[in-house]
Design an enzyme around this catalytic site. Structure first.
Site, PDB file in Angstrom:
ATOM      1  N   ASN A 148       0.873  -1.185   0.000  1.00 23.04           N
ATOM      2  CA  ASN A 148       0.000   0.000   0.000  1.00 23.04           C
ATOM      3  C   ASN A 148       0.904   1.226   0.000  1.00 23.04           C
ATOM      4  OD1 ASN A 148      -1.814   2.042   0.483  1.00 23.04           O
ATOM      5  ND2 ASN A 148      -2.319   1.416   2.571  1.00 23.04           N
ATOM      6  N   LYS A 155       0.089   4.228  -0.304  1.00 26.70           N
ATOM      7  CA  LYS A 155      -0.585   5.411   0.280  1.00 26.70           C
ATOM      8  C   LYS A 155      -0.405   6.629  -0.637  1.00 26.70           C
ATOM      9  CE  LYS A 155       0.095   3.400   4.798  1.00 26.70           C
ATOM     10  NZ  LYS A 155       0.006   3.580   6.231  1.00 26.70           N
ATOM     11  N   GLU A 209      -6.930   4.417   7.732  1.00 27.49           N
ATOM     12  CA  GLU A 209      -6.793   5.859   7.446  1.00 27.49           C
ATOM     13  C   GLU A 209      -8.046   6.392   6.771  1.00 27.49           C
ATOM     14  OE1 GLU A 209      -3.025   5.454   5.459  1.00 27.49           O
ATOM     15  OE2 GLU A 209      -2.116   4.924   7.377  1.00 27.49           O
ATOM     16  N   GLU A 248      -5.452  -5.315  10.610  1.00 23.98           N
ATOM     17  CA  GLU A 248      -4.435  -4.283  10.825  1.00 23.98           C
ATOM     18  C   GLU A 248      -4.722  -3.539  12.123  1.00 23.98           C
ATOM     19  OE1 GLU A 248      -2.454  -2.964   7.002  1.00 23.98           O
ATOM     20  OE2 GLU A 248      -4.297  -1.845   7.083  1.00 23.98           O
ATOM     21  N   GLY A 278       2.219   2.185  10.690  1.00 22.13           N
ATOM     22  CA  GLY A 278       3.122   3.318  10.518  1.00 22.13           C
ATOM     23  C   GLY A 278       3.797   3.761  11.808  1.00 22.13           C
ATOM     24  N   SER A 328       3.375  -2.307  10.346  1.00 16.35           N
ATOM     25  CA  SER A 328       4.828  -2.283  10.498  1.00 16.35           C
ATOM     26  C   SER A 328       5.497  -3.624  10.174  1.00 16.35           C
ATOM     27  CB  SER A 328       5.201  -1.809  11.911  1.00 16.35           C
ATOM     28  OG  SER A 328       4.705  -0.491  12.124  1.00 16.35           O
TER      29      SER A 328
END
Ligand code: PEP
Length: 260
Positions: free
Chosen positions: A9, A11, A101, A171, A177, A217
């Protein structure tokens, strides 16, 4: 036997040049038709403006290309949005739905994610549906309740066959992150919980076939330990997917496990 699915991903990162170089390096490593011969499916999810570039750069490889989101409608007056038929027409194979997100910054909820998943199936796109608890949920012992609601509502109205054609990404939000990874045991525990829940909502066969990724992570030095857990079927990779060597090392960890 479930395949591993390792998806990057990207982002809101990369320039066209970076996206092309990254996609070429990854595509070159997985030549051939779109099969999962070695037990690992590889997917990259660039930002919308890079999709065409990345599809071109990975043409002839078996790397799938996914979007990071899409709208619930097929077309119309939705300025700034992108639809499932557009992604399908471009050649996208996957779409990430309900990333934390999107939930956190764009107030996306389970009902909306469920509608998007149904639309993805209608347009032959594999949904990667994300679920995960916040740190406060984990600290107050609410993880299973939160995950149960998300899984129930996101999968509502799908059929057992569709579960074979999708990916669920667990997740934990506190691990995304942040450099904090769930321990393999913590992740495995939630994956087993999800699989049992899916068995009760659908059936045991569908639950066995469902690919459940871990995300949060994942790096080259922890991927193997995570992917070695019996219910962890690959990963959704953020930061480490922006560097070809790191991403390929993570894929290699899955390949080694798949072939031993
Ligand atoms: C993600 O974006 O889904 C993710 C897991 O990010 P990171 O690997 O950077 O934690």
């Amino acid at each position: 036997m479930r395949p591993y699915v390792v998806a990057g991903n990207w982002k809101m990162n990369t320039t066209p040049g970076h996206a092309r170089a990254l996609a070429e390096a990854i595509g070159k490593s997985f030549p051939g038709p779109d099969t999962v011969g070695d037990g690992v499916q590889v997917v990259v999810c660039p930002p919308y403006p890079m999709l065409a570039e990345v599809l071109e750069a990975t043409a002839g490889s078996r790397v799938g290309v996914g979007a990071q989101n899409m709208h619930t409608e097929e077309f119309g007056a939705y300025t700034g949005e992108v639809s499932a038929p557009m992604l399908n027409a471009l050649g996208c194979t996957h779409v990430i739905l309900g990333h934390s997100e999107r939930r956190q910054y764009f107030a996306e909820g389970d009902e909306l994610i469920n509608a998007k998943a149904k639309l993805a199936f209608a347009h032959a796109i594999t949904p990667i549906v994300c679920v995960g608890e916040m740190l406060a949920h984990r600290e107050t012992g609410a993880t299973e309740d939160v995950i149960e609601k998300q899984v129930r509502d996101c999968l509502e109205g799908l059929d057992a066959l569709q579960l074979r054609g999708m990916v669920l990404a667990y997740e934990p939000v506190w691990a995304i992150g942040t450099g904090k990874t769930a321990t393999p045991e913590q992740a495995q525990e939630v994956h087993v919980f999800i699989r049992k829940l899916v068995a009760s909502l659908f059936d045991g066969e569908a639950a066995d076939a469902l690919v459940i990724q871990y995300g949060g992570s994942v790096k080259p030095d922890n991927a193997r330990e995570l992917f070695a857990q019996p219910d962890i079927d690959g990963g959704l990779i953020g930061g480490a997917s922006l560097d070809a060597d790191s991403f390929l090392a993570i894929v290699r960890a899955a390949q080694e496990l798949a072939t031993t």
